[in-house]
Design an enzyme around this catalytic site. Structure first.
Site, PDB file in Angstrom:
ATOM      1  N   SER A  99      36.206 -18.439  33.761  1.00  0.00           N
ATOM      2  CA  SER A  99      35.038 -18.346  32.907  1.00  0.00           C
ATOM      3  C   SER A  99      35.176 -19.349  31.763  1.00  0.00           C
ATOM      4  CB  SER A  99      34.859 -16.909  32.411  1.00  0.00           C
ATOM      5  OG  SER A  99      33.619 -16.736  31.800  1.00  0.00           O
ATOM      6  N   HIS A 105      30.528 -11.909  38.418  1.00  0.00           N
ATOM      7  CA  HIS A 105      31.367 -12.739  37.563  1.00  0.00           C
ATOM      8  C   HIS A 105      32.840 -12.367  37.671  1.00  0.00           C
ATOM      9  CE1 HIS A 105      32.220 -15.611  34.495  1.00  0.00           C
ATOM     10  NE2 HIS A 105      32.654 -14.719  33.644  1.00  0.00           N
TER      11      HIS A 105
END
Length: 713
Positions: A572, A687
């Protein structure tokens, strides 16, 4: 009381945002560049169509090529089997939370329950070696019955009984969820109950017949970041178009979310709206009169909970008008605050030192429990409110560990606490915050042989002289000859601290095979409170990367490892860090694992939830801020003729937070330039990168196969 979390996003990636400071009136505002002009000539724009046929065909082709390499390695099968055995182990300790009906609840996944069971037991049963579990909701069975692709995203249950719940279900792991009312006594969805169609939405119970909901009420009624900014009340039996507006933010905000403060008996004591002007700055409004009343709080602050009449607030910027400093924990008498919102005064609960920070806040029936970090090591303090203010005592938990505050019981002073370390499996404690008693109720089994390794903490000196701590987990007998295969992990953003933690898979697949593991506590994180984060924002972003390079160079200078044996990993925001490391200092590394990354920073605010992170990185539409971003933007700084190591890039099609186009375009651009790239895109998983444990095991085995090939061979 369960901890009140005002986070916009429920995951781990932990990306957040802030409202801009008022502009200097003497300085004219810069003309914004139209977003349509940014990156318009990028030949890979088609990869931004998240499930476009061309993009998915490309991803599948790259998967086939890369999986052929990694899964074709003779070591992959054993690594994958070991990872899956650990993740599916029946003797894993189930984490639990207190529920108002007297039960302990848990969500469990294993080989027989791939999507998971939401289940419950009693405290007495939980204390035994083999607790007796009762299923509340079987997600695998639900998925089969509805021919769906459900991933369980949690449940929000109304106090005090907590038998009526809002269950969040995601299609494949996306942040967007469908919400359905569920009855834990009948173990079924409520006929004619509340249903919120799929969306990125924020919601909470007001009472048993009323919800507070922020969502996309009309097509396109979302912020530029893709989140809700219109809050309404929805009564039982009403359709969505009958909901009544209660509060409205602005389209330029990050999001608006509702929350209520309740006393220990479940009674609502305040109804509030949280307006996220940016990721890190917000306004809080009291919603109990004719119109919303904005509370006099710093833009960078967060309400942490309510106990004994006191509203607890973490101050994340200096507040000179009130005499408070960045990192202070303070309290307001809520009744006085509601009576005169602009006249109420606050009391200091705790002021951390320069090397401390408030990491977690939890409340029991009458106590405030604070999880602290002291030089990145954990401690827990118990605060009691009285006529003279707050008094403090300590919970006597193991030193030199990471301390996690778990669920608390509104009916007593009990809460669960976890203690863990890099080489120490997690232990689960039941703490009595009133009597300061501790009972160890569970201990996780060891998943690897830790006897061969030790943990050390060092400091590196960054480019501006700041000392950057880092942990090294290394073999006891390692020779300082630069030959230790070493994996360096870091994040460096969004005020997220990297604290010691036990990973059975990492230990088995890396440490037990002779690897060294390093975690860098670079700026941008929260290891030393908000100031440590602030030091790496926007124009200061390069400091984050310089910190990482300083740790890398320190490892090499100590001859713990060498560039030939040094690999790095991050996801991320940490994936962005990997891209910067690759393009700025490729000579330091021989392996780079780039997980669900940000990579195209010129267009990041236009794809996924990127617009919400302008408070962290700056706004590419503003020329002066774009100039800063352009200096470290990995995508535009990929150049021919460099000695980039082979990289492994991973993403997920269902990631509706950090768009998979970042990873796709990074891989495509590198291959266009002739560099070796391995690429894997998980079709499900969101995610976090995995919708089930089998997929998690596959991804981890791929990573450690790659690292083995690059650093151990």
């Amino acid at each position: 009381m369960k901890r009140l979390v005002l986070a916009l996003l429920a995951s781990t990636s932990f990306m957040t945002l802030t409202p801009a400071i008022a502009a200097d009136s003497a300085k004219p505002a810069e003309a914004r560049t139209p977003l349509s002009e940014l990156g318009k000539d990028d030949p890979y724009l088609w990869m931004e169509e998240i499930e476009g046929t061309r993009a998915l065909d490309w991803a599948k082709a790259q998967n086939a090529r890369s999986l052929g390499v990694l899964q074709g390695d003779a070591r992959y099968a054993d690594l994958q089997a070991n990872a899956l055995a650990i993740l599916n182990a029946k003797d894993r300790v189930p984490g639990v939370s207190f529920a108002g009906d007297g039960s302990l609840r848990n969500f469990w996944q294993d080989a027989d329950h791939v999507r998971g069971l939401w289940r419950k037991t009693t405290l007495d049963s939980y204390r035994t070696a083999e607790p007796v579990w009762e299923t509340i909701l079987d997600i695998d069975a639900l998925t089969k019955a509805e021919n769906a692709n459900w991933v369980f995203k949690g449940a929000s249950c109304i106090p005090p009984e907590e038998t009526r719940c809002l269950v969040a279900l995601s299609n494949g792991g996306k942040d967007a969820v469908t919400v359905r009312e569920f009855d834990t006594t009948t173990k079924s969805f409520v006929p004619g109950g509340f249903v919120l169609p799929e969306g990125k939405q924020n919601y909470t119970w007001l009472d048993k017949d009323t919800l507070l909901v922020a969502r996309e009420w009309a097509p396109g009624e979302l912020t530029d970041s893709g989140y809700a900014y219109v809050l309404k009340t929805l009564k039982r039996g009403q359709t969505l178009d009958q909901a009544v507006e209660l509060f409205r933010g602005q389209k330029t905000d990050v999001s608006v979310s509702p929350f209520v403060l309740r006393d220990a008996d479940g009674k609502v004591v305040a109804v509030l709206a949280h307006r996220g002007v940016t990721f890190f700055e917000s306004e809080v409004y009291l919603l109990e009169g004719a119109k919303p009343v904005k509370l006099d709080l710093p833009l960078k602050s967060s309400i942490q909970g309510y106990v004994d009449g006191q509203m607890i607030v973490l101050v994340e910027q200096d507040w000179p008008a009130k005499g408070f400093k960045t990192g202070d924990l303070i309290s307001f008498d809520l009744a006085k605050l509601k009576a005169a919102p602009h006249k109420a005064t606050a009391t200091l609960v705790l002021r951390p030192t320069a090397r401390q920070s408030v990491e977690q806040v939890q409340t029991t029936r009458t106590k405030l429990v604070v999880g602290m970090l002291d030089n990145v090591k954990g401690a827990a303090k118990v605060f009691t409110h009285g006529p003279s203010g707050w008094t403090v005592q300590s919970l006597d938990l193991p030193a030199n560990s990471a301390i996690g505050l778990g669920s608390s019981d509104d009916k007593s002073e009990r809460l669960f606490v976890t203690v863990t370390g890099y080489l120490t499996p997690t232990t689960y404690w039941l703490a009595d915050a009133g009597a300061l008693k501790l009972e160890q109720v569970k201990a996780s089994p060891a998943r690897f042989d830790a006897s061969t390794h030790v943990v050390e903490q060092f400091e590196a000196t960054s480019s501006d002289g700041v000392k950057i701590p880092y942990f090294v987990v290394r073999p006891k007998g390692v020779k300082y000859d630069g030959q230790a295969p070493t994996l360096l992990y870091a994040y460096g953003g969004f005020q997220v601290p990297m604290t010691p933690g036990y990973s059975g898979v990492m230990g088995k697949l890396w440490l037990e095979r002779g690897g060294t593991y390093v975690v860098a506590n670079i700026r941008g994180g929260g290891e030393f409170g908000p100031a440590w984060h602030e030091a790496g924002l926007k124009a200061n972003r390069q400091k984050v990367y310089d910190d990482f390079f300083a740790v890398s160079q320190d490892l090499i200078a100590r001859k713990i490892t060498s560039p030939r044996r040094l690999g790095i990993m991050g996801g991320s925001n940490g994936g962005l860090l990997m891209g910067v490391a690759l393009t700025q200092r490729p000579e330091l590394y021989n392996a780079v694992v780039v997980q669900v990354p940000l990579f195209d920073m010129i267009r990041y605010s236009q794809i996924g939830a990127g617009a919400s992170w302008v408070g962290e990185y700056g706004d590419p539409a503003i020329p002066s801020e774009r100039a800063v971003i352009a200096k470290y933007d990995p995508y535009s700084n990929l150049k021919p003729g460099k000695k980039y190591p082979e990289v492994f890039i991973e993403t997920s099609t269902k990631d509706d937070r950090v768009h998979p186009a970042h990873a796709r375009k990074a891989a495509a651009r590198m291959m266009e330039l002739g560099y070796p790239v391995l690429y894997y895109e998980n079709i499900d998983g969101g995610h976090a990168g995995a919708a089930n444990l089998a997929e998690t095991a596959r991804r981890q085995a791929l990573e450690y196969t790659y690292l083995t090939r690059r650093l151990m061979d």
